[in-house]
Design a protein around this motif. Structure first.
Motif, PDB file in Angstrom:
ATOM      1  N   ALA A  42      23.912   9.645 -44.337  1.00 46.28           N
ATOM      2  CA  ALA A  42      24.829   8.557 -43.978  1.00 46.28           C
ATOM      3  C   ALA A  42      25.142   8.572 -42.495  1.00 46.28           C
ATOM      4  O   ALA A  42      25.409   7.524 -41.889  1.00 46.28           O
ATOM      5  N   ALA A  43      25.056   9.765 -41.853  1.00 46.66           N
ATOM      6  CA  ALA A  43      25.389   9.862 -40.435  1.00 46.66           C
ATOM      7  C   ALA A  43      24.191   9.542 -39.556  1.00 46.66           C
ATOM      8  O   ALA A  43      24.303   8.801 -38.572  1.00 46.66           O
ATOM      9  N   ASN A  44      23.023  10.096 -39.899  1.00 51.17           N
ATOM     10  CA  ASN A  44      21.851   9.956 -39.027  1.00 51.17           C
ATOM     11  C   ASN A  44      20.930   8.812 -39.433  1.00 51.17           C
ATOM     12  O   ASN A  44      20.215   8.268 -38.583  1.00 51.17           O
ATOM     13  N   MET A  45      20.912   8.442 -40.719  1.00 48.20           N
ATOM     14  CA  MET A  45      20.067   7.343 -41.189  1.00 48.20           C
ATOM     15  C   MET A  45      20.887   6.488 -42.140  1.00 48.20           C
ATOM     16  O   MET A  45      20.614   6.418 -43.339  1.00 48.20           O
ATOM     17  N   PRO A  46      21.918   5.822 -41.656  1.00 45.82           N
ATOM     18  CA  PRO A  46      22.803   5.061 -42.545  1.00 45.82           C
ATOM     19  C   PRO A  46      22.047   3.945 -43.265  1.00 45.82           C
ATOM     20  O   PRO A  46      21.221   3.255 -42.681  1.00 45.82           O
ATOM     21  N   GLY A  47      22.314   3.840 -44.566  1.00 41.11           N
ATOM     22  CA  GLY A  47      21.728   2.772 -45.356  1.00 41.11           C
ATOM     23  C   GLY A  47      20.330   3.065 -45.860  1.00 41.11           C
ATOM     24  O   GLY A  47      19.738   2.212 -46.531  1.00 41.11           O
ATOM     25  N   VAL A  48      19.768   4.245 -45.575  1.00 40.67           N
ATOM     26  CA  VAL A  48      18.406   4.561 -46.007  1.00 40.67           C
ATOM     27  C   VAL A  48      18.485   5.438 -47.265  1.00 40.67           C
ATOM     28  O   VAL A  48      19.145   6.488 -47.265  1.00 40.67           O
ATOM     29  N   TYR A  49      17.803   4.999 -48.325  1.00 38.42           N
ATOM     30  CA  TYR A  49      17.812   5.703 -49.610  1.00 38.42           C
ATOM     31  C   TYR A  49      16.362   5.937 -50.050  1.00 38.42           C
ATOM     32  O   TYR A  49      15.449   5.194 -49.654  1.00 38.42           O
TER      33      TYR A  49
END
Length: 385
Positions: A42-49
């Motif tokens: 969530a901090a370094n790649m927000p929105g990536v799942y």
């Protein structure tokens, strides 16, 4: 990528409760049973799942590759549709399998061991011939010229084969004594020996029987070499005196008068009437003795077992705790407790509907009685414990 369903720009973090549908090779849309979706950072790649592809990944046997469409939704994000391709593996790790047009594979090694054509197959055929690695075979029979056995050269000059047998069935020769277990049951029978084969052995043996050995003879068969017992020898063997048995029996019959006189004397001592037999008196004594024994068997042994005699306190306790000693279900001890409560213990409620009688130590209610206005007891609860 998960973005806001309204502005389609804002990246969404911390999402859960996703719904995933899949379709392989144009098949019907099928919901994922348990989709595994992980937020990467969530901090370094927000929105990536990431979605774990672990359902319906086996393609048809007639396909080399098939497409799978994934449609991912969540209440607060815009839907995401991804397409992946599923391939049939043509190679193993680190090596390539070569397959020709007929589906045949060239295998150079198995388990890291180099293989030849003769190493592979349900049955390996022998190549008949005289070259290296070949055997001369005619109609399935191998022809061989033996030159060595166990590394030793065969004596070809005399056309003899010398074999040194050091073991049989895994057991070394001369490794132990021959016992009954060495031979199978019935292995040695009379038919195994030639006529008179053992005569020489028996004729030169000591032929002394060991102690405790029995000789069983058929009726009418005797043993030579033994001395017969004469009359004195027979009498000595059976414990008789010098005279024959009939002579000794006649001597015994002459003692009848002495025996009769002794019987009369015994009868007189026992107080029996004249002519009574000693056997009758002995029978009476035995009967009386049996009756006495039946009585004395129940007595404790004395003096060593005086502890078997109950003490006064043991007798008292046995009486006080005698089951149903007063009435069914009521011992004398329980009765004394209830009587003491009724006569000596505290009482209350005698003028009311419930009368209570306490035990003499005033620790519990011994008697709980329901009474009417005249004091008559209608129902009673007793506690004799």
């Amino acid at each position: 990528m998960a973005v806001d369903s309204s502005d389609l720009v804002t990246r969404k973090t911390g999402l859960t409760l996703f719904t995933v549908y899949r379709s392989r090779n144009g098949g019907a849309a099928t919901v994922y049973t348990t989709p595994t979706i992980t937020e990467l950072s969530a901090a370094n790649m927000p929105g990536v799942y990431s979605l774990l592809i672990d359902e319906d990944t086996t393609i048809a046997s007639t396909s080399d590759a098939e497409e799978q469409v994934l449609h991912i939704t969540q209440a607060s994000m815009a839907p995401v549709t991804r397409v992946i391709e599923l391939f049939r593996r043509d190679t193993t790790t680190g090596r390539t399998a070569t397959v020709d047009a007929n589906g045949r594979v060239d295998i150079g090694s198995i388990g890291g061991t180099a293989q030849t054509a003769r190493d592979i197959g349900a049955s390996v055929l022998i190549s008949s011939g005289t070259g290296t690695g070949q055997l001369s075979v005619t109609a399935g029979v191998v022809s061989a010229n033996t030159t060595q056995i166990a590394g030793s050269a065969v004596n070809t000059a005399s056309a003899q084969i010398g074999v040194n047998v050091v073991s049989a069935a895994g057991t070394a020769w001369n490794s132990g004594a021959i016992t009954s277990n060495t031979f199978a049951a019935g292995a040695i029978t009379a038919a195994k020996f030639a006529a008179n084969a053992l005569d020489a052995v028996w004729s030169t043996a000591t032929r002394v029987l060991t102690a405790g050995t029995n000789i069983v003879l058929a009726k009418g068969t005797g043993i030579t070499g033994f001395n017969d017992l004469d009359a004195p020898g027979v009498r000595t063997a059976v414990g008789l005196a010098s005279a024959n048995l009939d002579t000794q029996l006649s001597a015994l019959s002459g003692n009848d008068t002495t025996i009769n006189n002794n019987v009369l004397a015994v009868n007189t001592k026992l107080g029996a009437p004249a002519g009574a037999s000693v056997s009758a008196d002995i029978g009476a004594v035995k009967a009386d003795t049996g009756a006495i024994k039946a009585k004395t068997d129940n007595l404790p042994a004395a003096p060593a077992a005086v502890g078997d005699i109950p003490t006064a306190n043991q007798n008292a306790d046995a009486l006080l705790d005698r089951a149903s000693g007063i009435e069914p279900g009521l011992t004398p001890r329980q009765g004394f407790r209830l009587w003491s409560a009724a006569l000596l213990g505290k009482a209350n409620g005698l003028g009311s509907g419930t009368a209570i009688f306490r035990d003499t130590n005033d620790t519990k209610d011994r008697i709980n009685a329901s009474v009417d206005q005249d004091g008559n007891r209608l129902a009673i609860i007793l506690d004799p414990s």
